[in-house]
Every structure is written in C-alpha cells, then in structure tokens.
Design a protein around this motif. Structure first.
Motif, PDB file in Angstrom:
ATOM      1  N   PRO A   1       0.817  -1.209   0.000  1.00  0.00           N
ATOM      2  CA  PRO A   1       0.000   0.000   0.000  1.00  0.00           C
ATOM      3  C   PRO A   1       0.845   1.250   0.000  1.00  0.00           C
ATOM      4  O   PRO A   1       1.730   1.434   0.835  1.00  0.00           O
ATOM      5  CB  PRO A   1      -0.802  -0.109   1.303  1.00  0.00           C
ATOM      6  N   SER A   2       0.577   2.099  -0.982  1.00  0.00           N
ATOM      7  CA  SER A   2       1.406   3.289  -1.163  1.00  0.00           C
ATOM      8  C   SER A   2       1.133   4.350  -0.111  1.00  0.00           C
ATOM      9  O   SER A   2       1.976   5.209   0.152  1.00  0.00           O
ATOM     10  CB  SER A   2       1.161   3.873  -2.565  1.00  0.00           C
ATOM     11  N   THR A   3      -0.062   4.331   0.509  1.00  0.00           N
ATOM     12  CA  THR A   3      -0.385   5.390   1.463  1.00  0.00           C
ATOM     13  C   THR A   3       0.390   5.246   2.765  1.00  0.00           C
ATOM     14  O   THR A   3       0.463   6.188   3.545  1.00  0.00           O
ATOM     15  CB  THR A   3      -1.891   5.356   1.768  1.00  0.00           C
ATOM     16  N   LEU A   4       0.942   4.038   3.028  1.00  0.00           N
ATOM     17  CA  LEU A   4       1.701   3.844   4.257  1.00  0.00           C
ATOM     18  C   LEU A   4       3.115   4.385   4.150  1.00  0.00           C
ATOM     19  O   LEU A   4       3.780   4.567   5.163  1.00  0.00           O
ATOM     20  CB  LEU A   4       1.744   2.355   4.616  1.00  0.00           C
ATOM     21  N   VAL A   5       3.619   4.601   2.949  1.00  0.00           N
ATOM     22  CA  VAL A   5       4.983   5.073   2.762  1.00  0.00           C
ATOM     23  C   VAL A   5       4.957   6.391   2.020  1.00  0.00           C
ATOM     24  O   VAL A   5       5.330   6.437   0.852  1.00  0.00           O
ATOM     25  CB  VAL A   5       5.820   4.063   1.961  1.00  0.00           C
ATOM     26  N   LEU A   6       4.522   7.427   2.685  1.00  0.00           N
ATOM     27  CA  LEU A   6       4.482   8.754   2.081  1.00  0.00           C
ATOM     28  C   LEU A   6       5.732   9.531   2.474  1.00  0.00           C
ATOM     29  O   LEU A   6       6.215   9.403   3.606  1.00  0.00           O
ATOM     30  CB  LEU A   6       3.234   9.513   2.542  1.00  0.00           C
ATOM     31  N   PRO A   7       6.280  10.303   1.560  1.00  0.00           N
ATOM     32  CA  PRO A   7       7.491  11.087   1.892  1.00  0.00           C
ATOM     33  C   PRO A   7       7.185  12.136   2.951  1.00  0.00           C
ATOM     34  O   PRO A   7       6.076  12.664   3.034  1.00  0.00           O
ATOM     35  CB  PRO A   7       7.861  11.727   0.549  1.00  0.00           C
ATOM     36  N   PRO A   8       8.158  12.464   3.799  1.00  0.00           N
ATOM     37  CA  PRO A   8       7.926  13.467   4.849  1.00  0.00           C
ATOM     38  C   PRO A   8       7.525  14.834   4.294  1.00  0.00           C
ATOM     39  O   PRO A   8       6.789  15.577   4.953  1.00  0.00           O
ATOM     40  CB  PRO A   8       9.272  13.530   5.573  1.00  0.00           C
ATOM     41  N   GLN A   9       8.030  15.165   3.095  1.00  0.00           N
ATOM     42  CA  GLN A   9       7.674  16.460   2.525  1.00  0.00           C
ATOM     43  C   GLN A   9       6.170  16.561   2.248  1.00  0.00           C
ATOM     44  O   GLN A   9       5.561  17.618   2.443  1.00  0.00           O
ATOM     45  CB  GLN A   9       8.459  16.697   1.217  1.00  0.00           C
ATOM     46  N   TYR A  10       5.595  15.472   1.802  1.00  0.00           N
ATOM     47  CA  TYR A  10       4.149  15.479   1.533  1.00  0.00           C
ATOM     48  C   TYR A  10       3.360  15.637   2.838  1.00  0.00           C
ATOM     49  O   TYR A  10       2.369  16.373   2.896  1.00  0.00           O
ATOM     50  CB  TYR A  10       3.758  14.176   0.823  1.00  0.00           C
ATOM     51  N   VAL A  11       3.805  14.949   3.895  1.00  0.00           N
ATOM     52  CA  VAL A  11       3.140  15.075   5.190  1.00  0.00           C
ATOM     53  C   VAL A  11       3.232  16.504   5.702  1.00  0.00           C
ATOM     54  O   VAL A  11       2.247  17.080   6.186  1.00  0.00           O
ATOM     55  CB  VAL A  11       3.750  14.076   6.194  1.00  0.00           C
ATOM     56  N   ASP A  12       4.430  17.120   5.577  1.00  0.00           N
ATOM     57  CA  ASP A  12       4.590  18.505   6.030  1.00  0.00           C
ATOM     58  C   ASP A  12       3.685  19.451   5.249  1.00  0.00           C
ATOM     59  O   ASP A  12       3.104  20.388   5.825  1.00  0.00           O
ATOM     60  CB  ASP A  12       6.053  18.936   5.872  1.00  0.00           C
ATOM     61  N   ASP A  13       3.533  19.199   3.946  1.00  0.00           N
ATOM     62  CA  ASP A  13       2.691  20.070   3.123  1.00  0.00           C
ATOM     63  C   ASP A  13       1.225  19.952   3.529  1.00  0.00           C
ATOM     64  O   ASP A  13       0.506  20.956   3.621  1.00  0.00           O
ATOM     65  CB  ASP A  13       2.877  19.703   1.646  1.00  0.00           C
ATOM     66  N   VAL A  14       0.759  18.728   3.813  1.00  0.00           N
ATOM     67  CA  VAL A  14      -0.631  18.539   4.228  1.00  0.00           C
ATOM     68  C   VAL A  14      -0.885  19.234   5.565  1.00  0.00           C
ATOM     69  O   VAL A  14      -1.898  19.921   5.749  1.00  0.00           O
ATOM     70  CB  VAL A  14      -0.962  17.035   4.315  1.00  0.00           C
ATOM     71  N   ILE A  15       0.036  19.090   6.507  1.00  0.00           N
ATOM     72  CA  ILE A  15      -0.146  19.697   7.829  1.00  0.00           C
ATOM     73  C   ILE A  15      -0.127  21.217   7.732  1.00  0.00           C
ATOM     74  O   ILE A  15      -0.908  21.917   8.398  1.00  0.00           O
ATOM     75  CB  ILE A  15       0.937  19.200   8.799  1.00  0.00           C
ATOM     76  N   SER A  16       0.740  21.769   6.885  1.00  0.00           N
ATOM     77  CA  SER A  16       0.786  23.229   6.742  1.00  0.00           C
ATOM     78  C   SER A  16      -0.491  23.764   6.114  1.00  0.00           C
ATOM     79  O   SER A  16      -0.988  24.833   6.502  1.00  0.00           O
ATOM     80  CB  SER A  16       2.007  23.635   5.906  1.00  0.00           C
ATOM     81  N   ARG A  17      -1.048  23.038   5.155  1.00  0.00           N
ATOM     82  CA  ARG A  17      -2.315  23.475   4.553  1.00  0.00           C
ATOM     83  C   ARG A  17      -3.457  23.432   5.550  1.00  0.00           C
ATOM     84  O   ARG A  17      -4.325  24.302   5.569  1.00  0.00           O
ATOM     85  CB  ARG A  17      -2.624  22.598   3.326  1.00  0.00           C
ATOM     86  N   ILE A  18      -3.469  22.400   6.410  1.00  0.00           N
ATOM     87  CA  ILE A  18      -4.506  22.336   7.447  1.00  0.00           C
ATOM     88  C   ILE A  18      -4.328  23.467   8.450  1.00  0.00           C
ATOM     89  O   ILE A  18      -5.301  24.070   8.916  1.00  0.00           O
ATOM     90  CB  ILE A  18      -4.456  20.958   8.145  1.00  0.00           C
ATOM     91  N   GLY A  19      -3.081  23.802   8.786  1.00  0.00           N
ATOM     92  CA  GLY A  19      -2.840  24.914   9.699  1.00  0.00           C
ATOM     93  C   GLY A  19      -3.309  26.243   9.142  1.00  0.00           C
ATOM     94  O   GLY A  19      -3.799  27.106   9.889  1.00  0.00           O
ATOM     95  N   ARG A  20      -3.195  26.433   7.820  1.00  0.00           N
ATOM     96  CA  ARG A  20      -3.691  27.681   7.214  1.00  0.00           C
ATOM     97  C   ARG A  20      -5.221  27.720   7.168  1.00  0.00           C
ATOM     98  O   ARG A  20      -5.817  28.799   7.122  1.00  0.00           O
ATOM     99  CB  ARG A  20      -3.115  27.829   5.794  1.00  0.00           C
ATOM    100  N   MET A  21      -5.865  26.555   7.193  1.00  0.00           N
ATOM    101  CA  MET A  21      -7.326  26.525   7.183  1.00  0.00           C
ATOM    102  C   MET A  21      -7.908  27.022   8.501  1.00  0.00           C
ATOM    103  O   MET A  21      -8.999  27.594   8.530  1.00  0.00           O
ATOM    104  CB  MET A  21      -7.821  25.093   6.914  1.00  0.00           C
ATOM    105  N   PHE A  22      -7.204  26.817   9.616  1.00  0.00           N
ATOM    106  CA  PHE A  22      -7.713  27.179  10.931  1.00  0.00           C
ATOM    107  C   PHE A  22      -6.739  28.159  11.586  1.00  0.00           C
ATOM    108  O   PHE A  22      -5.775  27.730  12.244  1.00  0.00           O
ATOM    109  CB  PHE A  22      -7.880  25.927  11.802  1.00  0.00           C
TER     110      PHE A  22
END
Length: 310
Positions: free
Chosen positions: A152-173
């Motif tokens: 499963p590809s979703t279990l091995v996501l690069p750290p950069q992608y995780v950081d980008d998702v978290i930063s986008r969520i932080g800008r939402m709130f």
C-alpha cells in the motif's frame, strides 16, 4: 349399516338427528313469531286473549315434542370407536376460546412469513450465482502466482508530503496552532494548541494518526531540559476529552484518502474552541456533575454531556 357399525356411529340416527334439529329450530322460530305478532284482531278482548294463549301453548308443546325427539335420537347416534384414533385432530376439542388464544392466526402468519423467506432466499441465491465471487480458492491459486504483491502506497508517504498537508490544514484554521516535529526518525508528532483552551499531542505514522492525548492549556508539555515530552497522562477532565478524541480517530477512517482523515479530525478537534462557553444541546446546562459538555457530535459538531449524548 355395516359401515356405520364399523366406525361406531349410527349414520341413519345421525341423519334423523339433523332433521330433528331443523324441526326444533323451526318450532322455536314459531314461538318467537307468535310473541312478536301478539294478539290478532278479534271482536272482543277476551276472544283475542284466548286465541293467543291457545296458539302459544301449541307452539310450546311443539318445541317440547321436538326437543324430546332430539334427545331420543342423540342416544342412538353412538360414539366413535376407540380402535380408530384421531391422532392430533382429536385434541381440537380441547382448544380454548379463539379470542383468547389466536393460535390459528399466528400459525397462518408464520406460514406466510416462511413462504416469503423462502422466496427471498431463492432470489438471493440466483443473484449470487449470477455474480460469482472472484476471490474463490481456485482462482486465488491460479492467479496468485502471476500477480505480485503490491504494498500500500499510502503507508509510505514522503515526509515532505506530510509537512505540506499539515501546513495546509494549519492555514485553514487560524485559531489553531500546529507545531510539527520528528523526535524519532520520520514519524511526525504534532503539538496542536487550540486557542487558550487546550493542547493536543498527536502521534502520526506517515499520514495516519496513531494516537492522541489532550491536555489543558496551562499544562506543561516540555521536560526539564526544554524538550517536548510525550507523557500520555492527564487529569480526569481532559482524560474524557482524550477518550472522545480516540473515538473520533476510529470514526474518521478512510485509508484511501488519509489527508481527508487528518483534515476531518482537525475540524472535529477545532469544535472544542468554545469548550467552556457552549451549553449542552440536550439539557441546556453548562455544567453537569461539575464538568462542561465534553462530547462533540462527529457530524454536526454539537456539544453534549457524556451522559446526555446517549
């Protein structure tokens, strides 16, 4: 008469008894007809009474005569022979009143339900036969060798992608502060500060939330050397919020889209921004047993006490 003697019943007397019953019913009907008609028109009152009494007495004597004849024939009918048992049908005479125990209607309903169940089971069987499952044992044995295992590809996501998702969520709130750090390798740990209400430590495995702990805003989340600590202990009040957050993690599950899961969980967590200002939507109170409403509905995000939500 031979057949009648075989079954223990005199059929000729039985037929005469039926005729006697009909005659008795006719005699009783004539009695009530005479009472209904009353005295017939005669010249004098004495004459009318005399005719009425005479007819009434004749009708009563006819009823008495027919009743005696029926009693005589009933002794000649006889009883069924015990050599021919009636099996379960012989118990029908022991049934109680139909209104009190509607056994027949219940059996009829059960029979209809059984027929309907058999009909639907046949339809389901035909549909399953038309759409045979592809994961049968024979097909797995034939195709498992040709088809390589795909991780499963979703279990091995690069750290950069995780950081980008978290930063986008932080800008939402804007009223939610999210700090990301990686104390042990690539797994991320989030320190979420929700206004001046609470702080949440979220342990992630790639982009999947593995565990969470909720603390008060004034609780210390740093150790003596200034490093962030992940001590999963909390007072009683925020331990309830931690339990609700763990339940929310189990509710928001979508392995194909982990970023949506994280965003949904953060949206649910943000509903605690007015933890001490929102009353319970059911009882309307701010405090119950000294605690504010700690539960948030997963769909509407409405506030409830832990006992009021059930």
């Amino acid at each position: 008469m031979a057949d009648a003697m075989n079954v223990g019943v005199n059929l000729e007397a039985f037929s005469q008894a039926i005729s006697a019953i009909q005659a008795l019913r006719s005699s009783v009907t004539r009695v009530f007809d005479s009472l209904k008609d009353g005295m017939k028109n005669k010249e004098t009152l004495e004459g009318r009474e005399k005719v009425f009494i005479t007819e009434f007495q004749d009708n009563l004597q006819s009823v008495n005569r027919d009743l005696n004849e029926l009693e005589r024939l009933s002794t000649l009918v006889g009883r069924p022979s015990e050599s021919h048992p009636l099996h379960n049908s012989g118990l029908l005479s022991l049934d109680p009143v139909q209104d009190k125990t509607p056994l027949y209607s219940q059996l009829l309903q059960a029979y209809k339900w059984s027929n309907k169940l058999q009909y639907h089971a046949g339809l389901a069987s035909s549909l399953l036969n038309q759409q045979s499952l592809k994961r049968s044992a024979n097909q797995m044995g034939a195709s498992a060798k040709r088809r390589p295992k795909v991780q499963p590809s979703t279990l091995v996501l690069p750290p950069q992608y995780v950081d980008d998702v978290i930063s986008r969520i932080g800008r939402m709130f804007p009223d939610m502060s999210i700090e990301l750090f990686r104390p042990n390798g690539t797994s991320a740990v989030l320190l979420v500060t929700l206004g001046k209400v609470l702080k949440t430590i979220v342990v992630m495995r790639s982009l999947f939330i593995d565990r969470t702990i909720v603390r008060g805003f004034n609780e210390n989340v740093y150790s003596e050397d200034g490093k962030r600590q992940c001590d999963f202990t909390s007072p009683v009040f925020f331990s309830k919020v931690t339990d609700h957050a763990t339940t929310a993690l189990l509710h928001y599950q979508l392995p194909q889209m982990p970023d949506v899961v994280v965003r949904s969980f953060m949206t649910w967590l943000r509903s605690y921004i007015k933890l001490f200002q929102t009353p319970c939507q059911r009882c309307g109170k701010f405090l119950q047993e000294g605690l504010p409403p700690t539960w948030r509905d997963f769909r509407t995000l409405e506030a409830f006490h832990d006992t009021c939500r059930q």
